[in-house]
Design a protein around this motif. Structure first.
Motif, PDB file in Angstrom:
ATOM      1  N   VAL A   2      18.997  35.142  11.268  1.00 28.21           N
ATOM      2  CA  VAL A   2      18.487  34.939   9.908  1.00 28.21           C
ATOM      3  C   VAL A   2      19.186  35.891   8.944  1.00 28.21           C
ATOM      4  CG1 VAL A   2      16.453  35.187   8.435  1.00 28.21           C
ATOM      5  CG2 VAL A   2      16.253  34.045  10.657  1.00 28.21           C
ATOM      6  N   ALA A   3      19.307  37.151   9.337  1.00 27.33           N
ATOM      7  CA  ALA A   3      19.927  38.147   8.467  1.00 27.33           C
ATOM      8  C   ALA A   3      21.372  37.780   8.138  1.00 27.33           C
ATOM      9  CB  ALA A   3      19.867  39.525   9.117  1.00 27.33           C
ATOM     10  N   GLU A   4      22.131  37.348   9.141  1.00 25.28           N
ATOM     11  CA  GLU A   4      23.552  37.054   8.908  1.00 25.28           C
ATOM     12  C   GLU A   4      23.736  35.800   8.053  1.00 25.28           C
ATOM     13  OE1 GLU A   4      26.308  37.436  12.055  1.00 25.28           O
ATOM     14  OE2 GLU A   4      25.337  39.216  12.916  1.00 25.28           O
ATOM     15  N   LEU A   5      22.916  34.771   8.282  1.00 26.06           N
ATOM     16  CA  LEU A   5      23.076  33.545   7.501  1.00 26.06           C
ATOM     17  C   LEU A   5      22.529  33.691   6.086  1.00 26.06           C
ATOM     18  CD1 LEU A   5      22.416  30.656  10.050  1.00 26.06           C
ATOM     19  CD2 LEU A   5      24.573  31.567   9.224  1.00 26.06           C
ATOM     20  N   ARG A   6      21.544  34.552   5.900  1.00 26.74           N
ATOM     21  CA  ARG A   6      20.994  34.763   4.556  1.00 26.74           C
ATOM     22  C   ARG A   6      21.734  35.868   3.803  1.00 26.74           C
ATOM     23  NH1 ARG A   6      18.869  30.138   3.338  1.00 26.74           N
ATOM     24  NH2 ARG A   6      16.854  29.678   4.287  1.00 26.74           N
ATOM     25  N   GLY A   7      22.496  36.706   4.501  1.00 30.28           N
ATOM     26  CA  GLY A   7      23.201  37.791   3.836  1.00 30.28           C
ATOM     27  C   GLY A   7      22.275  38.877   3.348  1.00 30.28           C
ATOM     28  N   THR A   8      21.137  39.038   4.038  1.00 27.76           N
ATOM     29  CA  THR A   8      20.163  40.063   3.681  1.00 27.76           C
ATOM     30  C   THR A   8      19.402  40.416   4.945  1.00 27.76           C
ATOM     31  OG1 THR A   8      18.326  40.588   2.185  1.00 27.76           O
ATOM     32  CG2 THR A   8      18.385  38.364   3.080  1.00 27.76           C
ATOM     33  N   SER A   9      18.456  41.324   4.888  1.00 29.31           N
ATOM     34  CA  SER A   9      17.663  41.631   6.076  1.00 29.31           C
ATOM     35  C   SER A   9      16.672  40.502   6.338  1.00 29.31           C
ATOM     36  CB  SER A   9      16.907  42.945   5.883  1.00 29.31           C
ATOM     37  OG  SER A   9      15.848  42.780   4.952  1.00 29.31           O
ATOM     38  N   TRP A  10      16.248  40.384   7.591  1.00 32.17           N
ATOM     39  CA  TRP A  10      15.259  39.353   7.902  1.00 32.17           C
ATOM     40  C   TRP A  10      13.952  39.623   7.164  1.00 32.17           C
ATOM     41  CZ3 TRP A  10      10.518  40.171  10.247  1.00 32.17           C
ATOM     42  CH2 TRP A  10      10.317  41.408  10.868  1.00 32.17           C
ATOM     43  N   LEU A  11      13.635  40.899   6.906  1.00 40.38           N
ATOM     44  CA  LEU A  11      12.418  41.230   6.180  1.00 40.38           C
ATOM     45  C   LEU A  11      12.483  40.784   4.724  1.00 40.38           C
ATOM     46  CD1 LEU A  11      11.606  44.746   7.636  1.00 40.38           C
ATOM     47  CD2 LEU A  11      10.107  42.741   7.702  1.00 40.38           C
ATOM     48  N   ASP A  63      23.358  24.272  18.246  1.00 44.30           N
ATOM     49  CA  ASP A  63      24.496  25.185  18.087  1.00 44.30           C
ATOM     50  C   ASP A  63      24.404  26.320  19.099  1.00 44.30           C
ATOM     51  OD1 ASP A  63      25.503  23.793  15.943  1.00 44.30           O
ATOM     52  OD2 ASP A  63      24.699  25.172  14.426  1.00 44.30           O
ATOM     53  N   PRO A  64      25.548  26.707  19.702  1.00 42.52           N
ATOM     54  CA  PRO A  64      25.534  27.939  20.494  1.00 42.52           C
ATOM     55  C   PRO A  64      25.402  29.140  19.562  1.00 42.52           C
ATOM     56  CG  PRO A  64      27.759  27.089  20.324  1.00 42.52           C
ATOM     57  CD  PRO A  64      26.862  26.052  19.692  1.00 42.52           C
ATOM     58  N   LEU A  65      24.784  30.176  20.053  1.00 42.43           N
ATOM     59  CA  LEU A  65      24.592  31.380  19.252  1.00 42.43           C
ATOM     60  C   LEU A  65      25.916  31.901  18.698  1.00 42.43           C
ATOM     61  CD1 LEU A  65      22.799  33.735  18.259  1.00 42.43           C
ATOM     62  CD2 LEU A  65      23.224  34.835  20.471  1.00 42.43           C
ATOM     63  N   ASP A  66      26.984  31.827  19.501  1.00 40.94           N
ATOM     64  CA  ASP A  66      28.299  32.329  19.085  1.00 40.94           C
ATOM     65  C   ASP A  66      28.775  31.755  17.759  1.00 40.94           C
ATOM     66  OD1 ASP A  66      29.082  34.258  20.825  1.00 40.94           O
ATOM     67  OD2 ASP A  66      30.159  32.917  22.187  1.00 40.94           O
ATOM     68  N   LYS A  67      28.317  30.562  17.419  1.00 46.87           N
ATOM     69  CA  LYS A  67      28.758  29.939  16.180  1.00 46.87           C
ATOM     70  C   LYS A  67      28.285  30.716  14.955  1.00 46.87           C
ATOM     71  CE  LYS A  67      28.843  25.484  13.762  1.00 46.87           C
ATOM     72  NZ  LYS A  67      28.478  24.044  13.844  1.00 46.87           N
ATOM     73  N   HIS A  68      27.202  31.476  15.115  1.00 44.62           N
ATOM     74  CA  HIS A  68      26.605  32.162  13.972  1.00 44.62           C
ATOM     75  C   HIS A  68      26.504  33.678  14.146  1.00 44.62           C
ATOM     76  CE1 HIS A  68      25.551  28.190  12.490  1.00 44.62           C
ATOM     77  NE2 HIS A  68      24.990  27.933  13.665  1.00 44.62           N
ATOM     78  N   VAL A  69      26.341  34.147  15.378  1.00 40.73           N
ATOM     79  CA  VAL A  69      26.212  35.580  15.653  1.00 40.73           C
ATOM     80  C   VAL A  69      27.192  35.925  16.765  1.00 40.73           C
ATOM     81  CG1 VAL A  69      24.700  37.459  16.369  1.00 40.73           C
ATOM     82  CG2 VAL A  69      23.778  35.583  14.984  1.00 40.73           C
TER      83      VAL A  69
END
Length: 452
Positions: free
Chosen positions: A159-168, A82-88
C-alpha cells in the motif's frame, strides 16, 4: 432494546469479566446501521470504561490493510493474481500473489524472524527484510491456510509503495476520515486502557508494553473504541459509506480457504475471518496483542453484529463472548425481515425476460431484481443458480454460485426479439431444445417425438 434483552447482554458481559478476571471489558451490538446496545465492566484508571475508551485491536488491523489493497485493485492499480515482485521488490517470496497474501495461503511463516515482535519495538521495512531469507517459506503456496503476520506487513508495504505515502497516511485519508473513525489511531490517545497480564494463580497484574511495531505494524498496530469499531463492523456487513463498493466487500467475505477441514466452521476470505454456525455465515476478525484481546463480527444477512474488547493478555474468551451476544440478541429480539416494496421503476424490456427458460430439457426461472439485476436458477430442486449484475447493454456478470464472474448475454432475432441467453456457452431458450438456437438446440431436425 427491551429491558430483558439488555439485562441478558449485561449479565453475559459481567460473567465473562468476573469469571475470567478481566481488568475491564467493553462490548457493543449493532444492527441495521445503529448501535443497539453497549455494556462495560471493570475499571480503567479507577473508573468504568466508556464507549470512547481506546483498546488495542491487534489483528483487526489486517482488515483495514485488506480494504486498502482491494481499493487499489478496484482502481486498476493491481490485480489480485499479480506476483508480489511486480509491486514490491527485494523479498525472497516475490512469487506469491497478492491474493495469497490476503488469504494467508502463501505458505509464509507466521512470525517475522528476531525477537517476539508483539513485545519488542520494530524496525523499518529495510531492517525487517535484512532478517528475512528463503526459510520464511514454510509451505507450498496455495497448499493450505497458514496465518502470517509477515504477509500482512508486506501488504502494508505494498500500500505504501503504490500510494507513495505511509500506509497510516493512506488509512487516514482513504478510510478513517471518510467513515469519521476519529478515535482509531496507531498509538493510544487518552482516554485509553493499559494492557495487563493477569497472574494465573493470584489476582495481581503485570503491565504489558505497547511498542510501535514498525514494519510489522500493519499486522496489529491499531487502537480503537467501541464507537469507531461499531462503524467498522457495519462496514464489514456492507454499509461501506462509499469507501469500497459493497460488491467488493462481498467478494472479501467469500471463503478463499477453510481452516478446519470438512467441517467448514472457520475459514478466511480476502482479509476477513469467516465463521459458519447453524446455517448462518459471519465475517469479521479477532485481535490479540500483549495486554489486549478484541473481536468484531457481523452477520451480513441480518446486519446484526457485535464487538468486544478487554485489556488482558489471555484468559478471556472474547470471541466466544461476542458470539454469545449475537445469539442472545437473535433469541430475544430477532431481526425483522426487510419490508417488501415494489420497484420504483422497471424496464418493460427487462420485465419481458422474466419467467421460464430452458437449458436443454431442464426448466429455469429468471427473476428480475432491483436495479436491473437478474436471478437465474433451476425452477425446482438444487442446481446451478446465480445473481447477475448489469455490466452493459443486454449483458450481466454473475456474482455468486457456479456462474460467479461469468457473463450472461442476450441474443436477438432479426426482428429484435430475444432468441436465447448465452451464459458461458450454456444456451437458455424459451422452449426445451429450441431448434432455432445454438447447441444444445438445433441438433436433430426431427425434434421431439413419441417413444417406441
Amino acid at each position: 432494546m427491551l429491558q430483558t434483552t439488555e439485562f441478558a447482554l449485561l449479565r453475559r458481559v459481567a460473567a465473562e469479566q468476573a469469571e475470567n478476571r478481566a481488568p475491564s471489558l467493553v462490548a457493543a451490538v449493532v444492527r441495521g446501521g445503529e448501535v443497539l446496545w453497549t455494556g462495560t465492566r471493570g475499571q480503567v484508571d479507577g473508573a468504568a470504561p466508556t464507549i470512547d475508551t481506546q483498546y488495542r485491536i491487534g489483528s483487526i488491523t489486517k482488515t483495514f490493510i485488506a480494504v486498502m489493497v482491494l481499493r487499489l485493485r478496484d482502481e486498476g492499480r493491481l490485480d489480485l493474481n499479480d506476483p508480489l515482485d511486480k509491486h514490491v521488490a527485494g523479498t525472497p517470496y516475490g512469487h506469491l500473489t497478492i491474493a495469497q497474501l490476503l488469504s494467508h495461503t502463501g505458505g509464509l511463516t507466521s512470525e517475522a524472524p528476531g525477537p517476539w515482535w508483539e513485545r519488542a519495538p520494530g524496525g523499518d521495512w529495510t531492517a525487517m527484510l535484512d532478517q528475512v531469507d528463503e526459510t520464511v517459506l514454510k509451505l507450498r503456496a496455495g497448499a493450505r491456510f497458514h496465518y502470517s503476520n509477515i504477509g500482512y506487513a508486506t501488504l502494508g508495504q505494498l500500500v505504501a509503495e503504490l500510494r507513495g505515502t505511509s500506509w497510516l497516511d493512506a488509512l487516514n485519508t482513504e478510510i478513517l476520515a471518510p467513515l469519521e473513525m476519529n478515535r482509531t489511531t496507531p498509538m493510544p490517545t487518552a482516554p485509553h486502557a493499559l494492557g495487563w497480564a493477569v497472574h494465573p494463580y493470584a489476582d495481581v497484574l503485570h503491565p504489558e508494553p505497547t511498542p510501535d511495531s514498525g514494519a510489522l505494524a500493519p499486522a496489529g498496530q491499531l487502537w480503537s473504541t467501541a464507537t469507531d469499531l461499531a462503524r467498522w463492523v457495519r462496514f464489514i456487513g456492507g454499509d461501506t459509506g462509499g469507501v469500497l463498493h459493497p460488491d467488493t466487500v462481498d467478494e472479501m467475505r467469500a471463503p478463499a480457504v477453510v481452516d478446519d477441514g470438512a467441517a467448514w466452521t472457520v475459514g478466511y476470505g480476502l482479509g476477513f475471518q469467516l465463521w459458519r454456525d447453524s446455517g448462518r455465515r459471519f465475517a469479521g476478525h479477532t485481535g490479540s496483542m500483549p495486554g489486549f484481546l478484541a473481536t468484531a463480527v457481523i452477520d451480513p444477512a441480518t446486519t446484526t453484529g457485535a464487538l468486544a474488547f478487554t485489556n488482558a493478555t489471555a484468559g478471556v474468551a472474547i470471541t466466544g463472548l461476542t458470539f454469545d451476544l449475537l445469539k442472545l440478541v437473535d433469541d430475544y429480539e430477532p431481526a425483522l425481515p426487510a419490508e417488501w416494496r415494489p420497484f420504483s421503476e422497471v424496464s418493460g424490456e427487462l420485465l419481458a425476460l422474466t419467467g421460464s427458460w430452458f437449458w436443454g430439457p431442464m426448466p429455469f426461472v429468471l427473476r428480475l431484481l432491483d436495479g436491473g439485476w437478474v436471478d437465474l436458477r433451476p425452477a425446482s430442486g438444487a442446481g446451478r443458480g446465480s445473481r447477475f449484475r448489469p455490466t452493459g447493454v443486454h449483458e450481466w456478470v454473475g456474482l455468486d454460485g457456479y456462474y460467479a464472474g461469468e457473463t450472461l448475454k442476450l441474443h436477438h432475432h432479426d426482428d429484435g426479439s430475444v432468441s436465447h441467453i448465452d451464459l458461458a456457452t450454456f444456451i437458455f431458450t424459451r422452449t426445451p431444445y429450441d431448434p432455432k438456437a445454438p447447441i444444445p438446440g438445433g441438433v436433430d431436425d426431427n425434434g421431439w417425438r413419441p417413444g417406441n
